[in-house]
Design a protein around this motif. Structure first.
Motif, PDB file in Angstrom:
ATOM      1  N   MET A 200       0.786  -1.231   0.000  1.00 14.77           N
ATOM      2  CA  MET A 200       0.000   0.000   0.000  1.00 14.77           C
ATOM      3  C   MET A 200       0.823   1.288   0.000  1.00 14.77           C
ATOM      4  O   MET A 200       0.274   2.344  -0.253  1.00 14.77           O
ATOM      5  CB  MET A 200      -0.892   0.038   1.259  1.00 14.77           C
ATOM      6  N   GLY A 201       2.085   1.191   0.367  1.00 17.69           N
ATOM      7  CA  GLY A 201       2.863   2.410   0.561  1.00 17.69           C
ATOM      8  C   GLY A 201       2.644   2.945   1.971  1.00 17.69           C
ATOM      9  O   GLY A 201       1.935   2.361   2.784  1.00 17.69           O
ATOM     10  N   ARG A 202       3.250   4.080   2.247  1.00 12.75           N
ATOM     11  CA  ARG A 202       3.198   4.656   3.590  1.00 12.75           C
ATOM     12  C   ARG A 202       1.989   5.595   3.708  1.00 12.75           C
ATOM     13  O   ARG A 202       2.129   6.806   3.753  1.00 12.75           O
ATOM     14  CB  ARG A 202       4.506   5.353   3.914  1.00 12.75           C
ATOM     15  N   THR A 203       0.809   4.999   3.767  1.00  9.13           N
ATOM     16  CA  THR A 203      -0.417   5.783   3.867  1.00  9.13           C
ATOM     17  C   THR A 203      -0.571   6.313   5.292  1.00  9.13           C
ATOM     18  O   THR A 203      -0.050   5.716   6.245  1.00  9.13           O
ATOM     19  CB  THR A 203      -1.645   4.918   3.519  1.00  9.13           C
ATOM     20  N   PRO A 204      -1.307   7.415   5.464  1.00 12.43           N
ATOM     21  CA  PRO A 204      -1.504   7.949   6.817  1.00 12.43           C
ATOM     22  C   PRO A 204      -2.168   6.943   7.752  1.00 12.43           C
ATOM     23  O   PRO A 204      -1.796   6.850   8.924  1.00 12.43           O
ATOM     24  CB  PRO A 204      -2.413   9.167   6.603  1.00 12.43           C
ATOM     25  N   GLU A 205      -3.128   6.185   7.240  1.00 12.30           N
ATOM     26  CA  GLU A 205      -3.837   5.222   8.076  1.00 12.30           C
ATOM     27  C   GLU A 205      -2.910   4.110   8.557  1.00 12.30           C
ATOM     28  O   GLU A 205      -2.941   3.717   9.720  1.00 12.30           O
ATOM     29  CB  GLU A 205      -5.021   4.610   7.307  1.00 12.30           C
ATOM     30  N   LEU A 206      -2.085   3.623   7.669  1.00 17.65           N
ATOM     31  CA  LEU A 206      -1.157   2.560   8.031  1.00 17.65           C
ATOM     32  C   LEU A 206      -0.092   3.077   9.001  1.00 17.65           C
ATOM     33  O   LEU A 206       0.237   2.410   9.984  1.00 17.65           O
ATOM     34  CB  LEU A 206      -0.519   1.981   6.768  1.00 17.65           C
ATOM     35  N   LEU A 207       0.422   4.270   8.756  1.00 16.35           N
ATOM     36  CA  LEU A 207       1.390   4.875   9.681  1.00 16.35           C
ATOM     37  C   LEU A 207       0.757   5.074  11.058  1.00 16.35           C
ATOM     38  O   LEU A 207       1.404   4.840  12.090  1.00 16.35           O
ATOM     39  CB  LEU A 207       1.890   6.207   9.125  1.00 16.35           C
ATOM     40  N   ASN A 208      -0.498   5.500  11.087  1.00 11.02           N
ATOM     41  CA  ASN A 208      -1.202   5.682  12.345  1.00 11.02           C
ATOM     42  C   ASN A 208      -1.292   4.362  13.109  1.00 11.02           C
ATOM     43  O   ASN A 208      -1.039   4.306  14.307  1.00 11.02           O
ATOM     44  CB  ASN A 208      -2.599   6.253  12.085  1.00 11.02           C
TER      45      ASN A 208
ATOM     46  N   ALA B  18       1.747  14.553   8.960  1.00  7.60           N
ATOM     47  CA  ALA B  18       2.226  15.363   7.835  1.00  7.60           C
ATOM     48  C   ALA B  18       1.478  14.997   6.547  1.00  7.60           C
ATOM     49  O   ALA B  18       1.229  15.857   5.702  1.00  7.60           O
ATOM     50  CB  ALA B  18       3.726  15.177   7.655  1.00  7.60           C
ATOM     51  N   LYS B  19       1.098  13.736   6.414  1.00  8.45           N
ATOM     52  CA  LYS B  19       0.379  13.290   5.218  1.00  8.45           C
ATOM     53  C   LYS B  19      -1.116  13.587   5.299  1.00  8.45           C
ATOM     54  O   LYS B  19      -1.783  13.712   4.284  1.00  8.45           O
ATOM     55  CB  LYS B  19       0.590  11.783   5.005  1.00  8.45           C
ATOM     56  N   ASP B  20      -1.653  13.677   6.510  1.00  7.20           N
ATOM     57  CA  ASP B  20      -3.079  13.933   6.699  1.00  7.20           C
ATOM     58  C   ASP B  20      -3.269  14.761   7.968  1.00  7.20           C
ATOM     59  O   ASP B  20      -3.657  14.239   9.016  1.00  7.20           O
ATOM     60  CB  ASP B  20      -3.845  12.614   6.783  1.00  7.20           C
TER      61      ASP B  20
END
Length: 199
Positions: free
Chosen positions: A141-149, A173-175
């Motif tokens: 998925m890449g480094r999405t805000p949801e996954l980083l969260n 920073a992304k969201d």
């Protein structure tokens, strides 16, 4: 993009929505799948539809009693992903891990199954395995805000506040307007202040 890849991306994004509200928690009720948050009323973590996990329980406040949820039943009784969600919701993390792992084995590109597996490993304190699941998700998925969260919350569970902060700041920073990320950053600040990992 091929139809199969488009379908995988749509399913994966649905899975991220499923867990984005679920791994997020408030200062009062740290709970992966469906805590009450201090976010605005329209962003409570309960998404509706087939991925709605709703609140498990309300801890810490002295408000009116919270109505108990009826037992969750999978939409398809033999669906490993549904059984994993049901068991996770009921606090049966070992069984949830079992079913999420079976779902991953049956569909190695199923981001929903990987997200559930990572969350189950977090709750079982098998952070080495959770990290492998997050690594697989980042590759998909890449480094999405949801996954980083979600991974930031994982770092908080293990008391690794430095990595939690870096990961959650990258997510913000992304969201920047995401209330779940904001709540986890507030929870992190409280954890640092009290020198306690979330539970």
């Amino acid at each position: 993009m091929s139809v199969g890849v488009k379908r995988s991306v749509i399913v994966a994004m649905t899975g991220l929505l499923w867990l984005s509200g679920c791994e997020t928690t408030s200062l009062k009720a740290p709970d992966l799948f469906g805590s009450k948050t201090d976010a605005p009323a329209d962003t409570t973590g309960s998404l509706g539809g087939p991925h709605d996990l709703g609140p498990l329980h309300d801890v810490g406040d002295k408000g009116p009693p919270v109505e108990a949820l009826p037992p969750a039943m999978p939409s398809t009784p033999n669906d490993d992903l549904s059984l994993g969600r049901m068991n996770f919701r009921q606090g049966n993390y070992g069984l949830a891990e079992h079913y999420f792992r079976k779902a991953v084995e049956a569909g190695p590109r199923d981001a929903d199954a990987w997200l559930g597996l990572a969350a189950a490993y977090d709750r079982l304190k098998r952070f080495d395995l959770a990290d492998r699941a997050y690594k697989q998700l980042y590759a998909m998925m890449g480094r999405t805000p949801e996954l980083l969260n979600n991974q930031g919350y994982s770092f908080m569970l293990r008391g690794d506040f430095a990595h939690a902060r870096a990961t959650l700041l990258e997510a913000r920073a992304k969201d920047p307007r995401n209330p779940y990320i904001a709540n986890n950053l507030a929870l992190l600040a409280e954890s640092i202040r009290t020198h306690r990992a979330v539970r």
